[in-house]
Design a protein around this motif. Structure first.
Motif, PDB file in Angstrom:
ATOM      1  N   ALA A 155      60.519 -21.713 -22.324  1.00  0.00           N
ATOM      2  CA  ALA A 155      59.746 -20.981 -23.328  1.00  0.00           C
ATOM      3  C   ALA A 155      58.291 -20.919 -22.878  1.00  0.00           C
ATOM      4  N   PRO A 156      58.021 -20.174 -21.804  1.00  0.00           N
ATOM      5  CA  PRO A 156      56.671 -20.151 -21.234  1.00  0.00           C
ATOM      6  C   PRO A 156      55.652 -19.443 -22.122  1.00  0.00           C
ATOM      7  N   VAL A 157      54.403 -19.760 -21.893  1.00  0.00           N
ATOM      8  CA  VAL A 157      53.293 -19.124 -22.605  1.00  0.00           C
ATOM      9  C   VAL A 157      53.109 -17.706 -22.062  1.00  0.00           C
ATOM     10  N   ARG A 158      53.066 -16.732 -22.954  1.00  0.00           N
ATOM     11  CA  ARG A 158      52.944 -15.323 -22.551  1.00  0.00           C
ATOM     12  C   ARG A 158      51.466 -14.928 -22.456  1.00  0.00           C
ATOM     13  N   VAL A 159      51.073 -14.400 -21.303  1.00  0.00           N
ATOM     14  CA  VAL A 159      49.662 -14.117 -21.028  1.00  0.00           C
ATOM     15  C   VAL A 159      49.458 -12.655 -20.640  1.00  0.00           C
ATOM     16  N   LEU A 160      48.370 -12.077 -21.163  1.00  0.00           N
ATOM     17  CA  LEU A 160      47.880 -10.776 -20.708  1.00  0.00           C
ATOM     18  C   LEU A 160      46.566 -11.003 -19.966  1.00  0.00           C
ATOM     19  N   LEU A 161      46.393 -10.328 -18.842  1.00  0.00           N
ATOM     20  CA  LEU A 161      45.204 -10.493 -18.011  1.00  0.00           C
ATOM     21  C   LEU A 161      44.511  -9.141 -17.844  1.00  0.00           C
ATOM     22  N   VAL A 162      43.236  -9.072 -18.249  1.00  0.00           N
ATOM     23  CA  VAL A 162      42.481  -7.823 -18.156  1.00  0.00           C
ATOM     24  C   VAL A 162      41.170  -8.090 -17.415  1.00  0.00           C
ATOM     25  N   ASP A 163      41.041  -7.515 -16.222  1.00  0.00           N
ATOM     26  CA  ASP A 163      39.847  -7.709 -15.391  1.00  0.00           C
ATOM     27  C   ASP A 163      39.757  -6.530 -14.426  1.00  0.00           C
ATOM     28  N   ASP A 164      38.598  -5.880 -14.357  1.00  0.00           N
ATOM     29  CA  ASP A 164      38.473  -4.717 -13.471  1.00  0.00           C
ATOM     30  C   ASP A 164      38.170  -5.111 -12.028  1.00  0.00           C
ATOM     31  N   ASP A 165      37.974  -6.411 -11.784  1.00  0.00           N
ATOM     32  CA  ASP A 165      37.787  -6.916 -10.425  1.00  0.00           C
ATOM     33  C   ASP A 165      39.178  -7.183  -9.840  1.00  0.00           C
ATOM     34  N   GLU A 166      39.660  -6.256  -8.993  1.00  0.00           N
ATOM     35  CA  GLU A 166      41.032  -6.342  -8.488  1.00  0.00           C
ATOM     36  C   GLU A 166      41.295  -7.631  -7.718  1.00  0.00           C
ATOM     37  N   PHE A 167      40.329  -8.049  -6.895  1.00  0.00           N
ATOM     38  CA  PHE A 167      40.510  -9.275  -6.120  1.00  0.00           C
ATOM     39  C   PHE A 167      40.629 -10.485  -7.038  1.00  0.00           C
ATOM     40  N   GLU A 176      52.705 -11.519 -18.701  1.00  0.00           N
ATOM     41  CA  GLU A 176      53.370 -10.364 -19.308  1.00  0.00           C
ATOM     42  C   GLU A 176      52.825  -9.036 -18.787  1.00  0.00           C
ATOM     43  N   GLY A 177      51.537  -8.995 -18.465  1.00  0.00           N
ATOM     44  CA  GLY A 177      50.977  -7.739 -18.004  1.00  0.00           C
ATOM     45  C   GLY A 177      49.560  -7.892 -17.518  1.00  0.00           C
ATOM     46  N   GLN A 178      49.128  -6.955 -16.681  1.00  0.00           N
ATOM     47  CA  GLN A 178      47.775  -6.945 -16.155  1.00  0.00           C
ATOM     48  C   GLN A 178      47.154  -5.568 -16.361  1.00  0.00           C
ATOM     49  N   GLY A 224      43.224  -3.231 -15.573  1.00  0.00           N
ATOM     50  CA  GLY A 224      41.929  -3.219 -14.903  1.00  0.00           C
ATOM     51  C   GLY A 224      40.858  -2.459 -15.654  1.00  0.00           C
ATOM     52  N   SER A 225      41.128  -2.119 -16.921  1.00  0.00           N
ATOM     53  CA  SER A 225      40.138  -1.377 -17.698  1.00  0.00           C
ATOM     54  C   SER A 225      40.338  -1.664 -19.180  1.00  0.00           C
ATOM     55  N   LEU A 226      39.342  -1.282 -19.968  1.00  0.00           N
ATOM     56  CA  LEU A 226      39.445  -1.450 -21.416  1.00  0.00           C
ATOM     57  C   LEU A 226      40.586  -0.596 -21.958  1.00  0.00           C
ATOM     58  N   ARG A 227      40.711   0.620 -21.469  1.00  0.00           N
ATOM     59  CA  ARG A 227      41.772   1.516 -21.937  1.00  0.00           C
ATOM     60  C   ARG A 227      43.157   0.925 -21.668  1.00  0.00           C
ATOM     61  N   GLU A 228      43.380   0.438 -20.446  1.00  0.00           N
ATOM     62  CA  GLU A 228      44.670  -0.156 -20.106  1.00  0.00           C
ATOM     63  C   GLU A 228      44.892  -1.449 -20.889  1.00  0.00           C
ATOM     64  N   GLY A 229      43.801  -2.210 -21.094  1.00  0.00           N
ATOM     65  CA  GLY A 229      43.909  -3.443 -21.864  1.00  0.00           C
ATOM     66  C   GLY A 229      44.336  -3.174 -23.295  1.00  0.00           C
ATOM     67  N   ARG A 230      43.781  -2.120 -23.895  1.00  0.00           N
ATOM     68  CA  ARG A 230      44.174  -1.756 -25.257  1.00  0.00           C
ATOM     69  C   ARG A 230      45.654  -1.409 -25.333  1.00  0.00           C
ATOM     70  N   ARG A 231      46.157  -0.728 -24.315  1.00  0.00           N
ATOM     71  CA  ARG A 231      47.567  -0.381 -24.300  1.00  0.00           C
ATOM     72  C   ARG A 231      48.430  -1.642 -24.210  1.00  0.00           C
ATOM     73  N   LEU A 232      48.031  -2.583 -23.362  1.00  0.00           N
ATOM     74  CA  LEU A 232      48.784  -3.832 -23.234  1.00  0.00           C
ATOM     75  C   LEU A 232      48.813  -4.597 -24.559  1.00  0.00           C
ATOM     76  N   VAL A 233      47.643  -4.725 -25.174  1.00  0.00           N
ATOM     77  CA  VAL A 233      47.535  -5.469 -26.429  1.00  0.00           C
ATOM     78  C   VAL A 233      48.393  -4.844 -27.516  1.00  0.00           C
ATOM     79  N   THR A 248      51.144  -3.005 -27.089  1.00  0.00           N
ATOM     80  CA  THR A 248      52.568  -2.849 -26.781  1.00  0.00           C
ATOM     81  C   THR A 248      53.265  -4.124 -26.333  1.00  0.00           C
ATOM     82  N   HIS A 249      52.543  -5.209 -26.161  1.00  0.00           N
ATOM     83  CA  HIS A 249      53.149  -6.451 -25.676  1.00  0.00           C
ATOM     84  C   HIS A 249      52.951  -7.595 -26.666  1.00  0.00           C
ATOM     85  N   GLU A 250      53.950  -8.469 -26.730  1.00  0.00           N
ATOM     86  CA  GLU A 250      53.802  -9.742 -27.431  1.00  0.00           C
ATOM     87  C   GLU A 250      53.097 -10.705 -26.484  1.00  0.00           C
TER      88      GLU A 250
END
Length: 259
Positions: free
Chosen positions: A41-53, A71-73, A75-84, A86-88
């Motif tokens: 039962a792992p901890v589910r994490v979303l990662l949002v950072d525009d620094d690819e490295f 759960e997802g990564q 690189g932008s505010l727009r993509e981060g909003r979509r992740l938040v 659509t994902h648990e």
């Protein structure tokens, strides 16, 4: 046929390690079953950072820990909003400087979608204004990208188990700031807690243990109450102090003289 040196199996009695004299058995890391973050039962994490490295470095560390599920990564505010939306998720790790906006906006939206989620800021910004604003919005972690003495995976596990994660260098600066504050003085952002919302003696006890870094199970054992009762007290504390996280509750109560 060549022979390879092998260590013979040894039949042992109780208390013996099974290794040759003078050789210690390798240490096995302990992770109690009552803690959040298990392989099944792992901890589910979303990662949002525009620094690819940097995003790749953090992702690699998280993926190497079986107690965490990335759960997802984004690189932008727009993509981060979509992740938040659509994902648990249990933890959001977010940079404050995104190419198309501010990480503060995503923190607020994440709180609206999933109030129980923990927020960890990952950034190069270490001024007190940014730190305090992140904590006010409900962040329970603040990590600097250029710090050596920290682990992103351990930070995730700390915050989901009732703790807080802050880069040691930054924590030292904040502690220094508090130590130079005149006794009894309140910082400009703090306001006295109205008398009507004063915490009960038991709530103060619980909050003191939270401030020392104890998780729910430990607090219950020390006070002789169930974990469910501890969580009920914590919810009451949140409601009375108008906060959304343990870090906020501890900070507000300490500044206001409640603990």
């Amino acid at each position: 046929m060549s022979e390879q040196a092998t260590t013979p199996a040894i039949e042992l009695g109780a208390g013996q390690s099974g290794y040759p004299p003078g050789v210690c058995a390798p240490a096995t890391p302990l992770w109690p079953g009552f803690l959040t973050g298990q392989e099944d039962a792992p901890v589910r994490v979303l990662l949002v950072d525009d620094d690819e490295f940097m995003r790749r470095v953090i992702a690699q560390e998280l993926l190497s820990d079986l107690r965490i599920q990335l759960e997802g990564q984004a690189g932008s505010l727009r993509e981060g909003r979509r992740l938040v939306a659509t994902h648990e998720f249990d933890v959001l790790m977010v940079d404050l400087r995104l190419g198309d906006g501010s990480g503060f906006d995503l923190i607020q939206e994440a709180r609206e979608h999933r109030r129980s989620a923990e927020i960890i800021v990952i950034t190069v910004l270490e001024d007190e204004a940014h730190v305090l604003h992140a904590l006010e919005l409900g962040a329970t972690g603040y990590l600097l990208k250029d710090a050596w003495l920290q682990s992103f995976a351990q930070a995730v596990l700390q915050v989901v188990n009732g703790g807080a994660a802050i880069t040691p260098r930054l924590a030292r600066r904040l502690l220094s700031r508090l130590s130079h504050r005149p006794v009894g003085a309140l910082p400009p952002v703090a306001q006295p807690v109205p008398r009507a919302t004063t915490l009960t003696a038991r709530e103060c006890e619980v909050l003191r243990f939270v401030a020392r870094g104890h998780v729910t199970e430990e607090i219950g054992n020390r006070l002789g109450i169930s974990g469910q009762t501890v969580n009920a007290h914590i919810k009451n504390i949140y409601k009375k102090l108008h906060v959304h996280s343990r870090a906020q509750a501890v900070s507000y109560a300490a500044y206001s003289g409640l603990i």
